[in-house]
Scaffold this motif. Structure first.
Motif, PDB file in Angstrom:
ATOM      1  N   LEU A 182       0.838  -1.190   0.000  1.00 39.41           N
ATOM      2  CA  LEU A 182       0.000   0.000   0.000  1.00 39.41           C
ATOM      3  C   LEU A 182       0.875   1.242   0.000  1.00 39.41           C
ATOM      4  CD1 LEU A 182      -2.699  -0.975   2.662  1.00 39.41           C
ATOM      5  CD2 LEU A 182      -2.753  -1.363   0.189  1.00 39.41           C
ATOM      6  N   ASP A 183       0.325   2.331  -0.507  1.00 41.65           N
ATOM      7  CA  ASP A 183       1.047   3.598  -0.483  1.00 41.65           C
ATOM      8  C   ASP A 183       1.146   4.102   0.953  1.00 41.65           C
ATOM      9  OD1 ASP A 183       1.345   3.640  -3.236  1.00 41.65           O
ATOM     10  OD2 ASP A 183      -0.511   4.781  -3.547  1.00 41.65           O
ATOM     11  N   TYR A 184       2.302   4.654   1.287  1.00 41.46           N
ATOM     12  CA  TYR A 184       2.477   5.276   2.593  1.00 41.46           C
ATOM     13  C   TYR A 184       1.826   6.655   2.586  1.00 41.46           C
ATOM     14  CZ  TYR A 184       5.776   1.784   4.316  1.00 41.46           C
ATOM     15  OH  TYR A 184       6.341   0.625   4.766  1.00 41.46           O
ATOM     16  N   PRO A 185       1.432   7.163   3.758  1.00 34.22           N
ATOM     17  CA  PRO A 185       0.917   8.537   3.814  1.00 34.22           C
ATOM     18  C   PRO A 185       1.945   9.518   3.246  1.00 34.22           C
ATOM     19  CG  PRO A 185       0.520   7.398   5.893  1.00 34.22           C
ATOM     20  CD  PRO A 185       1.405   6.500   5.066  1.00 34.22           C
ATOM     21  N   SER A 186       1.471  10.554   2.624  1.00 32.46           N
ATOM     22  CA  SER A 186       2.351  11.537   2.006  1.00 32.46           C
ATOM     23  C   SER A 186       3.359  12.065   3.023  1.00 32.46           C
ATOM     24  CB  SER A 186       1.520  12.701   1.453  1.00 32.46           C
ATOM     25  OG  SER A 186       2.351  13.697   0.906  1.00 32.46           O
ATOM     26  N   GLY A 187       4.607  12.157   2.582  1.00 31.52           N
ATOM     27  CA  GLY A 187       5.646  12.697   3.448  1.00 31.52           C
ATOM     28  C   GLY A 187       6.349  11.662   4.299  1.00 31.52           C
ATOM     29  N   THR A 188       6.022  10.395   4.118  1.00 29.75           N
ATOM     30  CA  THR A 188       6.643   9.335   4.913  1.00 29.75           C
ATOM     31  C   THR A 188       7.919   8.845   4.246  1.00 29.75           C
ATOM     32  OG1 THR A 188       4.479   8.594   5.696  1.00 29.75           O
ATOM     33  CG2 THR A 188       6.310   7.050   5.934  1.00 29.75           C
ATOM     34  N   GLN A 189       8.935   8.639   5.046  1.00 34.75           N
ATOM     35  CA  GLN A 189      10.175   8.025   4.587  1.00 34.75           C
ATOM     36  C   GLN A 189      10.444   6.796   5.447  1.00 34.75           C
ATOM     37  OE1 GLN A 189      12.931  11.354   5.024  1.00 34.75           O
ATOM     38  NE2 GLN A 189      12.850  11.716   2.811  1.00 34.75           N
ATOM     39  N   THR A 190      10.917   5.718   4.831  1.00 30.93           N
ATOM     40  CA  THR A 190      11.235   4.511   5.580  1.00 30.93           C
ATOM     41  C   THR A 190      12.705   4.160   5.413  1.00 30.93           C
ATOM     42  OG1 THR A 190      10.684   2.996   3.758  1.00 30.93           O
ATOM     43  CG2 THR A 190       8.899   3.603   5.276  1.00 30.93           C
ATOM     44  N   ARG A 191      13.224   3.461   6.411  1.00 27.67           N
ATOM     45  CA  ARG A 191      14.578   2.945   6.334  1.00 27.67           C
ATOM     46  C   ARG A 191      14.632   1.640   7.120  1.00 27.67           C
ATOM     47  NH1 ARG A 191      18.712   6.673   9.728  1.00 27.67           N
ATOM     48  NH2 ARG A 191      20.028   4.868   9.223  1.00 27.67           N
ATOM     49  N   PRO A 192      15.620   0.797   6.887  1.00 30.98           N
ATOM     50  CA  PRO A 192      15.696  -0.477   7.596  1.00 30.98           C
ATOM     51  C   PRO A 192      15.792  -0.277   9.103  1.00 30.98           C
ATOM     52  CG  PRO A 192      17.166  -0.478   5.700  1.00 30.98           C
ATOM     53  CD  PRO A 192      16.682   0.930   5.862  1.00 30.98           C
ATOM     54  N   ALA A 193      15.119  -1.144   9.840  1.00 36.25           N
ATOM     55  CA  ALA A 193      15.182  -1.110  11.298  1.00 36.25           C
ATOM     56  C   ALA A 193      16.410  -1.903  11.733  1.00 36.25           C
ATOM     57  CB  ALA A 193      13.916  -1.695  11.905  1.00 36.25           C
ATOM     58  N   THR A 194      17.501  -1.215  11.986  1.00 28.12           N
ATOM     59  CA  THR A 194      18.765  -1.823  12.379  1.00 28.12           C
ATOM     60  C   THR A 194      19.215  -1.201  13.705  1.00 28.12           C
ATOM     61  OG1 THR A 194      20.145  -0.164  11.291  1.00 28.12           O
ATOM     62  CG2 THR A 194      19.359  -2.004   9.930  1.00 28.12           C
ATOM     63  N   PRO A 195      20.254  -1.760  14.330  1.00 29.91           N
ATOM     64  CA  PRO A 195      20.737  -1.161  15.583  1.00 29.91           C
ATOM     65  C   PRO A 195      21.109   0.306  15.458  1.00 29.91           C
ATOM     66  CG  PRO A 195      21.640  -3.366  15.336  1.00 29.91           C
ATOM     67  CD  PRO A 195      20.931  -3.054  14.046  1.00 29.91           C
ATOM     68  N   ALA A 196      21.385   0.774  14.262  1.00 30.46           N
ATOM     69  CA  ALA A 196      21.746   2.184  14.072  1.00 30.46           C
ATOM     70  C   ALA A 196      20.604   3.129  14.432  1.00 30.46           C
ATOM     71  CB  ALA A 196      22.191   2.419  12.630  1.00 30.46           C
ATOM     72  N   ASP A 198       8.794   0.361  29.654  1.00 36.28           N
ATOM     73  CA  ASP A 198       9.570   0.988  28.588  1.00 36.28           C
ATOM     74  C   ASP A 198      10.840   0.203  28.283  1.00 36.28           C
ATOM     75  OD1 ASP A 198       7.743   2.956  28.255  1.00 36.28           O
ATOM     76  OD2 ASP A 198       8.935   4.557  29.173  1.00 36.28           O
ATOM     77  N   THR A 199      11.093   0.028  26.991  1.00 33.95           N
ATOM     78  CA  THR A 199      12.321  -0.614  26.562  1.00 33.95           C
ATOM     79  C   THR A 199      13.457   0.389  26.608  1.00 33.95           C
ATOM     80  OG1 THR A 199      13.302  -2.003  24.841  1.00 33.95           O
ATOM     81  CG2 THR A 199      12.064  -0.079  24.105  1.00 33.95           C
ATOM     82  N   THR A 200      14.661  -0.074  26.800  1.00 30.94           N
ATOM     83  CA  THR A 200      15.826   0.801  26.833  1.00 30.94           C
ATOM     84  C   THR A 200      16.485   0.841  25.458  1.00 30.94           C
ATOM     85  OG1 THR A 200      17.376  -0.974  27.426  1.00 30.94           O
ATOM     86  CG2 THR A 200      16.218   0.132  29.235  1.00 30.94           C
ATOM     87  N   TYR A 201      17.341   1.819  25.268  1.00 27.38           N
ATOM     88  CA  TYR A 201      18.049   1.916  23.991  1.00 27.38           C
ATOM     89  C   TYR A 201      18.945   0.696  23.791  1.00 27.38           C
ATOM     90  CZ  TYR A 201      16.530   6.780  24.305  1.00 27.38           C
ATOM     91  OH  TYR A 201      15.772   7.921  24.427  1.00 27.38           O
ATOM     92  N   SER A 202      19.509   0.200  24.881  1.00 25.39           N
ATOM     93  CA  SER A 202      20.371  -0.974  24.793  1.00 25.39           C
ATOM     94  C   SER A 202      19.594  -2.203  24.349  1.00 25.39           C
ATOM     95  CB  SER A 202      21.045  -1.235  26.139  1.00 25.39           C
ATOM     96  OG  SER A 202      21.804  -2.427  26.111  1.00 25.39           O
ATOM     97  N   ILE A 203      18.439  -2.429  24.981  1.00 23.21           N
ATOM     98  CA  ILE A 203      17.613  -3.587  24.604  1.00 23.21           C
ATOM     99  C   ILE A 203      17.108  -3.438  23.177  1.00 23.21           C
ATOM    100  CG2 ILE A 203      15.423  -4.757  25.076  1.00 23.21           C
ATOM    101  CD1 ILE A 203      15.906  -4.270  28.025  1.00 23.21           C
ATOM    102  N   ALA A 204      16.746  -2.210  22.789  1.00 20.42           N
ATOM    103  CA  ALA A 204      16.294  -1.977  21.414  1.00 20.42           C
ATOM    104  C   ALA A 204      17.392  -2.345  20.420  1.00 20.42           C
ATOM    105  CB  ALA A 204      15.877  -0.525  21.232  1.00 20.42           C
ATOM    106  N   GLY A 205      18.639  -1.991  20.733  1.00 22.20           N
ATOM    107  CA  GLY A 205      19.740  -2.331  19.840  1.00 22.20           C
ATOM    108  C   GLY A 205      19.939  -3.828  19.716  1.00 22.20           C
ATOM    109  N   GLU A 206      19.827  -4.532  20.861  1.00 25.51           N
ATOM    110  CA  GLU A 206      19.964  -5.984  20.827  1.00 25.51           C
ATOM    111  C   GLU A 206      18.821  -6.619  20.029  1.00 25.51           C
ATOM    112  OE1 GLU A 206      20.152  -7.374  24.810  1.00 25.51           O
ATOM    113  OE2 GLU A 206      21.989  -6.260  25.294  1.00 25.51           O
ATOM    114  N   THR A 207      17.617  -6.088  20.196  1.00 22.92           N
ATOM    115  CA  THR A 207      16.456  -6.620  19.492  1.00 22.92           C
ATOM    116  C   THR A 207      16.616  -6.472  17.982  1.00 22.92           C
ATOM    117  OG1 THR A 207      14.983  -6.111  21.349  1.00 22.92           O
ATOM    118  CG2 THR A 207      13.964  -6.397  19.183  1.00 22.92           C
ATOM    119  N   LEU A 208      17.014  -5.288  17.552  1.00 21.45           N
ATOM    120  CA  LEU A 208      17.139  -5.027  16.116  1.00 21.45           C
ATOM    121  C   LEU A 208      18.355  -5.722  15.503  1.00 21.45           C
ATOM    122  CD1 LEU A 208      16.226  -1.226  16.011  1.00 21.45           C
ATOM    123  CD2 LEU A 208      14.736  -3.188  15.590  1.00 21.45           C
ATOM    124  N   GLY A 209      19.316  -6.086  16.338  1.00 18.85           N
ATOM    125  CA  GLY A 209      20.508  -6.737  15.826  1.00 18.85           C
ATOM    126  C   GLY A 209      20.499  -8.245  15.938  1.00 18.85           C
ATOM    127  N   ALA A 210      19.369  -8.824  16.363  1.00 18.16           N
ATOM    128  CA  ALA A 210      19.280 -10.272  16.533  1.00 18.16           C
ATOM    129  C   ALA A 210      19.438 -10.979  15.185  1.00 18.16           C
ATOM    130  CB  ALA A 210      17.943 -10.646  17.170  1.00 18.16           C
TER     131      ALA A 210
END
Length: 297
Positions: free
Chosen positions: A146-160, A181-193
């Motif tokens: 589907l088309d994204y709402p106007s003005g939306t940009q996407t990028r890969p969900a990575t640890p970066a 709430d998740t922490t930035y550290s846990i988020a990085g581990e999650t996205l880098g699995a």
């Protein structure tokens, strides 16, 4: 009851415990039985018990691990299973006696109508607290984008982008039952699995601000099956079709990457989300029940 011995798992028994867990644990819940999860098992920090019969065979196993996604003091079963249902009460009692001092709540996820294990949990003070549908899309290769709402940009969900990912999830899930709430550290581990499915895991920005995201992983035992473990949209960006576009993008990308199915879980009470998934081609396959016990301090 036939003769059994309950043995606390120490390093020499870790191999037998994990082998049993991998073979039988998924009959109840396979959330933490993937190879990378089992590799992180440490009997010094995760109380575990095996049931051994008179012939020396492992016929049951139970362990409880810290649920980092739910905060300090929260514990959840990695595995609770036995080949002989009459062993469940003994397994449950033994593992509860080994909880760390700071434990304040214990949960376990089971299929609906799981039978004898439910009776053992009830007798030990557990109660069913939440139910979730397991939904599955069986034709992702033909799923439309589907088309994204106007003005939306996407990028890969990575640890970066872990910081932005954590902010999206915490904002979208604020006020949800049991959310911590998740922490930035846990988020990085999650996205880098290792099992994160690139291309089907995305973060969306609107006006330069993180607005939503979707995380998709491959199944631990079937590389042709995928699971969406998170779909979140910041409240100020809800209602414009962003979540729907992220969902369709993830499903279609997984399908074009060779996945024959995509699954996810959603609370039975979240009617808005259920309707979204059904409209996207998902169908109910199962119901899972979260059982919970508050630990007396």
């Amino acid at each position: 009851m036939s003769e059994i011995h309950l043995i606390d798992v120490e390093p020499p028994l870790s191999g037998g415990f994990l082998e049993y867990a991998r073979l039988h644990g998924a009959q109840h819940d396979d959330s933490y039985l993937a190879p990378e999860h089992c590799a992180a098992f440490d009997s010094a920090h995760e109380p575990a018990v095996v049931a051994v019969d008179g012939d020396g065979l492992v016929v049951g196993a139970a362990s409880v691990m810290r649920d980092l996604a739910s905060g300090d003091g929260m514990m959840r079963f990695r595995v609770l299973h036995t080949l002989h249902p009459e062993y469940y009460p003994a397994l449950v009692d033994r593992i509860l006696s080994r909880l760390p001092e700071d434990a304040n709540r214990v949960t376990v996820l089971l299929p609906e109508h799981a039978g004898d294990v439910e009776e053992a949990l009830e007798a030990a003070g557990f109660g069913a607290c939440r139910r979730a549908y397991v939904l599955r899309h069986l034709d992702p290769r033909n799923a439309p984008r589907l088309d994204y709402p106007s003005g939306t940009q996407t990028r890969p969900a990575t640890p970066a982008v872990a910081t932005d990912w954590a902010n999206i999830v915490n904002s979208a899930m604020h006020g949800q039952p049991d959310h911590v709430d998740t922490t930035y550290s846990i988020a990085g581990e999650t996205l880098g699995a290792p099992r994160v499915l690139g291309g089907a895991s995305l973060i969306a920005y609107r006006g330069g601000s993180p607005a939503g995201g979707v995380l998709t992983v491959t199944d631990a035992t079937d590389p042709c099956a995928a699971e969406i473990t998170m779909l979140a949209v910041v409240p100020s960006h809800q209602g414009m079709g962003l979540g729907r576009a992220l969902l369709h993008d993830a499903v279609a990308t997984a399908g074009r990457g060779g996945c024959r199915s995509v699954s996810l879980a959603v609370s039975t009470f979240n009617r808005r989300a259920v309707a979204l998934y059904l409209d996207a081609g998902f169908r109910a396959q199962d119901v899972r029940v979260c059982w919970q016990r508050t630990v007396s301090l």
